[in-house]
Design a protein around this motif. Structure first.
Motif, PDB file in Angstrom:
ATOM      1  N   GLU A 154       0.855  -1.187   0.000  1.00 30.47           N
ATOM      2  CA  GLU A 154       0.000   0.000   0.000  1.00 30.47           C
ATOM      3  C   GLU A 154       0.892   1.238   0.000  1.00 30.47           C
ATOM      4  O   GLU A 154       1.000   1.940   0.996  1.00 30.47           O
TER       5      GLU A 154
ATOM      6  N   ASP B 135       1.187  -1.558  -5.846  1.00 35.37           N
ATOM      7  CA  ASP B 135       0.669  -0.708  -4.779  1.00 35.37           C
ATOM      8  C   ASP B 135      -0.838  -0.730  -4.937  1.00 35.37           C
ATOM      9  O   ASP B 135      -1.381  -0.219  -5.921  1.00 35.37           O
TER      10      ASP B 135
ATOM     11  N   GLN C 264      -7.151   0.441   0.523  1.00 35.77           N
ATOM     12  CA  GLN C 264      -6.582   0.012   1.804  1.00 35.77           C
ATOM     13  C   GLN C 264      -7.282  -1.268   2.231  1.00 35.77           C
ATOM     14  O   GLN C 264      -8.460  -1.469   1.952  1.00 35.77           O
TER      15      GLN C 264
END
Length: 136
Positions: free
Chosen positions: A16, A68, A72
């Motif tokens: 992340e 990435d 979240q």
């Protein structure tokens, strides 16, 4: 975006926001290592502009993928899955352990545990778990 690798099954690491930092760190640890390809998010997203949309890198001839995630998650890496490295000598094992343990978590300190000459297990600063082994 080319997401092919020369192997049928490839370890895929989801970060992340630290994928490029982690990948750069990992390739610095091994002689036979490189970034194979990298695609970044643009201004139109969905990830942060410039972050890793998809990358492939190689460590000692083994390919890995990473991203990435733009979302979240409530989960992260776990030691239940780890990267197991057969080290060629004690100097390599000690060097890798020291680098990976820096800002990480030692799960099994370097020692002899009866199944190898020397062994250590660590979660690195990105949360990825590594077992380092010096065979008998």
């Amino acid at each position: 975006m080319d997401i092919t690798t020369p192997q049928k099954i490839t370890t895929f690491l989801m970060f992340e926001g630290t994928a490029e930092e982690a990948m750069t760190f990992y390739i610095s640890l091994f002689d036979d290592a490189e970034v194979v390809n990298i695609t970044r998010y643009g201004a139109d997203g969905p990830g942060k502009e410039g972050s890793v949309q998809h990358a492939t890198f190689s460590l000692a001839g083994q390919h890995y993928m990473c991203i990435d995630s733009p979302a979240q998650h409530e989960f992260t890496f776990t030691p239940s899955i780890s990267l197991f490295v057969q080290c060629e000598n004690e100097a390599e094992l000690d060097r890798l352990y020291a680098a990976l343990a820096e800002q990480g978590t030692e799960l099994m300190p370097l020692g002899t545990y009866g199944f190898s000459t020397k062994f250590g297990w660590v979660n690195d600063r990105f949360g990825v778990s590594w077992q380092l082994n010096l065979p008998a």
